[in-house]
Design a protein around this motif. Sequence first.
Motif, PDB file in Angstrom:
ATOM      1  N   SER A 143      -0.288  38.664   8.417  1.00 43.20           N
ATOM      2  CA  SER A 143      -0.513  38.525   6.978  1.00 43.20           C
ATOM      3  C   SER A 143      -0.043  37.159   6.486  1.00 43.20           C
ATOM      4  N   ALA A 144       1.104  36.695   6.993  1.00 49.41           N
ATOM      5  CA  ALA A 144       1.617  35.383   6.596  1.00 49.41           C
ATOM      6  C   ALA A 144       0.700  34.261   7.092  1.00 49.41           C
ATOM      7  N   ASP A 145       0.232  34.372   8.334  1.00 50.22           N
ATOM      8  CA  ASP A 145      -0.657  33.342   8.880  1.00 50.22           C
ATOM      9  C   ASP A 145      -1.970  33.278   8.094  1.00 50.22           C
ATOM     10  N   TRP A 146      -2.545  34.438   7.817  1.00 49.25           N
ATOM     11  CA  TRP A 146      -3.807  34.481   7.068  1.00 49.25           C
ATOM     12  C   TRP A 146      -3.607  33.969   5.642  1.00 49.25           C
ATOM     13  N   ALA A 147      -2.507  34.382   5.010  1.00 47.71           N
ATOM     14  CA  ALA A 147      -2.244  33.940   3.634  1.00 47.71           C
ATOM     15  C   ALA A 147      -2.046  32.430   3.576  1.00 47.71           C
ATOM     16  N   GLY A 148      -1.389  31.865   4.579  1.00 53.09           N
ATOM     17  CA  GLY A 148      -1.190  30.430   4.608  1.00 53.09           C
ATOM     18  C   GLY A 148      -2.502  29.673   4.724  1.00 53.09           C
ATOM     19  N   ALA A 149      -3.393  30.148   5.604  1.00 53.56           N
ATOM     20  CA  ALA A 149      -4.694  29.489   5.761  1.00 53.56           C
ATOM     21  C   ALA A 149      -5.543  29.646   4.509  1.00 53.56           C
ATOM     22  N   LEU A 150      -5.490  30.825   3.907  1.00 53.49           N
ATOM     23  CA  LEU A 150      -6.263  31.060   2.689  1.00 53.49           C
ATOM     24  C   LEU A 150      -5.752  30.191   1.541  1.00 53.49           C
ATOM     25  N   THR A 151      -4.445  30.074   1.432  1.00 52.25           N
ATOM     26  CA  THR A 151      -3.845  29.221   0.408  1.00 52.25           C
ATOM     27  C   THR A 151      -4.272  27.767   0.595  1.00 52.25           C
ATOM     28  N   LYS A 152      -4.259  27.304   1.832  1.00 52.17           N
ATOM     29  CA  LYS A 152      -4.687  25.934   2.114  1.00 52.17           C
ATOM     30  C   LYS A 152      -6.132  25.716   1.664  1.00 52.17           C
ATOM     31  N   GLY A 153      -7.012  26.670   1.972  1.00 53.42           N
ATOM     32  CA  GLY A 153      -8.406  26.536   1.580  1.00 53.42           C
ATOM     33  C   GLY A 153      -8.603  26.563   0.081  1.00 53.42           C
ATOM     34  N   LEU A 154      -7.945  27.483  -0.592  1.00 48.36           N
ATOM     35  CA  LEU A 154      -8.098  27.594  -2.044  1.00 48.36           C
ATOM     36  C   LEU A 154      -7.598  26.338  -2.754  1.00 48.36           C
ATOM     37  N   ARG A 155      -6.455  25.824  -2.338  1.00 50.49           N
ATOM     38  CA  ARG A 155      -5.884  24.667  -3.036  1.00 50.49           C
ATOM     39  C   ARG A 155      -6.554  23.356  -2.630  1.00 50.49           C
ATOM     40  N   THR A 156      -7.131  23.320  -1.432  1.00 49.52           N
ATOM     41  CA  THR A 156      -7.901  22.140  -1.043  1.00 49.52           C
ATOM     42  C   THR A 156      -9.174  22.030  -1.866  1.00 49.52           C
ATOM     43  N   HIS A 157      -9.842  23.150  -2.067  1.00 53.94           N
ATOM     44  CA  HIS A 157     -11.156  23.131  -2.705  1.00 53.94           C
ATOM     45  C   HIS A 157     -11.119  23.414  -4.211  1.00 53.94           C
ATOM     46  N   HIS A 158      -9.991  23.974  -4.712  1.00 50.73           N
ATOM     47  CA  HIS A 158      -9.933  24.315  -6.134  1.00 50.73           C
ATOM     48  C   HIS A 158      -8.646  23.843  -6.812  1.00 50.73           C
ATOM     49  N   GLY A 159      -7.905  22.970  -6.154  1.00 51.57           N
ATOM     50  CA  GLY A 159      -6.769  22.348  -6.803  1.00 51.57           C
ATOM     51  C   GLY A 159      -5.455  23.067  -6.561  1.00 51.57           C
ATOM     52  N   PRO A 160      -4.324  22.363  -6.714  1.00 51.43           N
ATOM     53  CA  PRO A 160      -3.009  22.926  -6.413  1.00 51.43           C
ATOM     54  C   PRO A 160      -2.578  24.047  -7.350  1.00 51.43           C
ATOM     55  N   ALA A 161      -3.231  24.161  -8.498  1.00 49.28           N
ATOM     56  CA  ALA A 161      -2.863  25.224  -9.440  1.00 49.28           C
ATOM     57  C   ALA A 161      -3.691  26.489  -9.238  1.00 49.28           C
ATOM     58  N   CYS A 162      -4.549  26.512  -8.236  1.00 49.52           N
ATOM     59  CA  CYS A 162      -5.414  27.677  -8.018  1.00 49.52           C
ATOM     60  C   CYS A 162      -4.568  28.914  -7.710  1.00 49.52           C
ATOM     61  N   PRO A 163      -4.767  30.017  -8.438  1.00 48.64           N
ATOM     62  CA  PRO A 163      -4.006  31.246  -8.145  1.00 48.64           C
ATOM     63  C   PRO A 163      -4.335  31.772  -6.749  1.00 48.64           C
ATOM     64  N   ILE A 164      -3.342  32.353  -6.105  1.00 51.28           N
ATOM     65  CA  ILE A 164      -3.508  32.886  -4.749  1.00 51.28           C
ATOM     66  C   ILE A 164      -3.384  34.410  -4.804  1.00 51.28           C
ATOM     67  N   PRO A 165      -4.453  35.141  -4.518  1.00 50.66           N
ATOM     68  CA  PRO A 165      -4.359  36.609  -4.547  1.00 50.66           C
ATOM     69  C   PRO A 165      -3.473  37.118  -3.413  1.00 50.66           C
ATOM     70  N   PRO A 166      -2.834  38.248  -3.585  1.00 54.04           N
ATOM     71  CA  PRO A 166      -2.063  38.841  -2.491  1.00 54.04           C
ATOM     72  C   PRO A 166      -2.991  39.260  -1.352  1.00 54.04           C
ATOM     73  N   LEU A 167      -2.472  39.175  -0.135  1.00 54.21           N
ATOM     74  CA  LEU A 167      -3.264  39.499   1.053  1.00 54.21           C
ATOM     75  C   LEU A 167      -2.419  40.296   2.028  1.00 54.21           C
ATOM     76  N   THR A 168      -3.004  41.346   2.599  1.00 54.81           N
ATOM     77  CA  THR A 168      -2.359  42.141   3.641  1.00 54.81           C
ATOM     78  C   THR A 168      -3.342  42.357   4.778  1.00 54.81           C
ATOM     79  N   VAL A 169      -2.902  42.099   5.996  1.00 54.26           N
ATOM     80  CA  VAL A 169      -3.755  42.342   7.167  1.00 54.26           C
ATOM     81  C   VAL A 169      -3.439  43.714   7.741  1.00 54.26           C
ATOM     82  N   ALA A 170      -4.454  44.548   7.861  1.00 54.46           N
ATOM     83  CA  ALA A 170      -4.304  45.852   8.511  1.00 54.46           C
ATOM     84  C   ALA A 170      -4.204  45.621  10.021  1.00 54.46           C
ATOM     85  N   TYR A 171      -3.132  46.090  10.631  1.00 52.03           N
ATOM     86  CA  TYR A 171      -2.822  45.719  12.017  1.00 52.03           C
ATOM     87  C   TYR A 171      -3.058  46.873  12.984  1.00 52.03           C
TER      88      TYR A 171
END
Length: 285
Positions: free
Chosen positions: A20-48
Motif C-alpha cells: 500500500s505504501a509503495d503504490w501510494a508513493g507512486a500514485l502520489t508522484k504521478g498526481l503531483r507531477t501531472h497536476h501540481g504539488p497541491a493535488c489532493p491524494i486519495p487514500p489507497l489500500t492494496v488488498a493482499y
Amino acid sequence: MHIVGIHGIWQGNTNAVKLSADWAGALTKGLRTHHGPACPIPPLTVAYYGNLFRSPSKRLGAQDNPPLVDDTDPFTDQEEAFVLDTLALYAAPDLDPEQLETETLGLGIPYIPRPVAQAVVAVDHKIGRDMGRRLLGFVRQVYRYLHHDIGERIRAEVRTELHRPGPRLVIAHSLGSVIAFDMLTREDTGPGPDGLTTLVTCGSPLAWPTIRHSLGQDGALELPDGIDWLNLHAAGDLVAQSGLSAVAPAVRDELVRNGITDPHTAVRYLEKQPLADLIVHTSTA
C-alpha cells in the motif's frame, strides 16, 4: 473516494502495508507531477493475497503456515494444456516446438514436462533469452487462480476491500486485473452494495483466450452497468500485449511508456498521466 489496489504475481515476500505504501508513493508522484504539488491524494489500500503463493521457507517453523500453492507442484494434464496454449501466443507461428532442444535452458527441474520446456524455448527464440521462463512462472500462477482452490481464498482476501463502503476506484495490476474482472462479474461477489465507480486495469492479460475461456467469457468482456473501465498497457509489456479493446468494446485503452527495463512493473503504471487525469476527474465529478 478511496482507491483499492489489487496486486499481481510474485508478491510473496511483502505484505499489505508495504505494498500500500509503495503504490501510494507512486500514485502520489504521478498526481503531483501531472497536476501540481497541491493535488489532493486519495487514500489507497492494496488488498493482499501474495502470501498464498509464497514458496515454502527453509526456516524453522515454516511448516506451521505453508502456502496453498508451491511452484514445485507437478503439472496436471489440464495445467499443461493451459500453459501450452498460452505460451503459443508468444512463439513464432512457423516454429515447431517439438524440433527444439531444451538442454540449453538449464532448467534441471524434472517436474516441467518436455512439451512445456520446448514451448519455453520457442518463446525465447522469438522474444529473447529467459523470457519463456519468466512467462511460464506468470502463466502458472494465473492458472492456479483460475483452476485451484486458492482462487476462493484469494477472493476472500480481496472481498473486504472490494466491498469497502462509499465511492471506490479499483486499480488492478496484472493477475489482479483477472481477479478484479472475475469478482466484479460474479453473481456471488459483484461490485458490492454501492459506490464502485471505476476499474483501472494495468498490464492486464485478460486478452489471452485461455483466461477468457476459463472465466466463461468467450464473447466480449463487459463490466456491470455504471462502472467506467480504463486499461493501461505499456509498450514492451509482454503480458499486456496490445491492450484490451479488441475483446472489451467498452474499455478505454491507453498506451503508456514504462521504459525498457521492466515495463510490466506496477509502480510505473501508477505514475502515468492517464491514471492521474482519471483520478482527478473522478474526485471532482
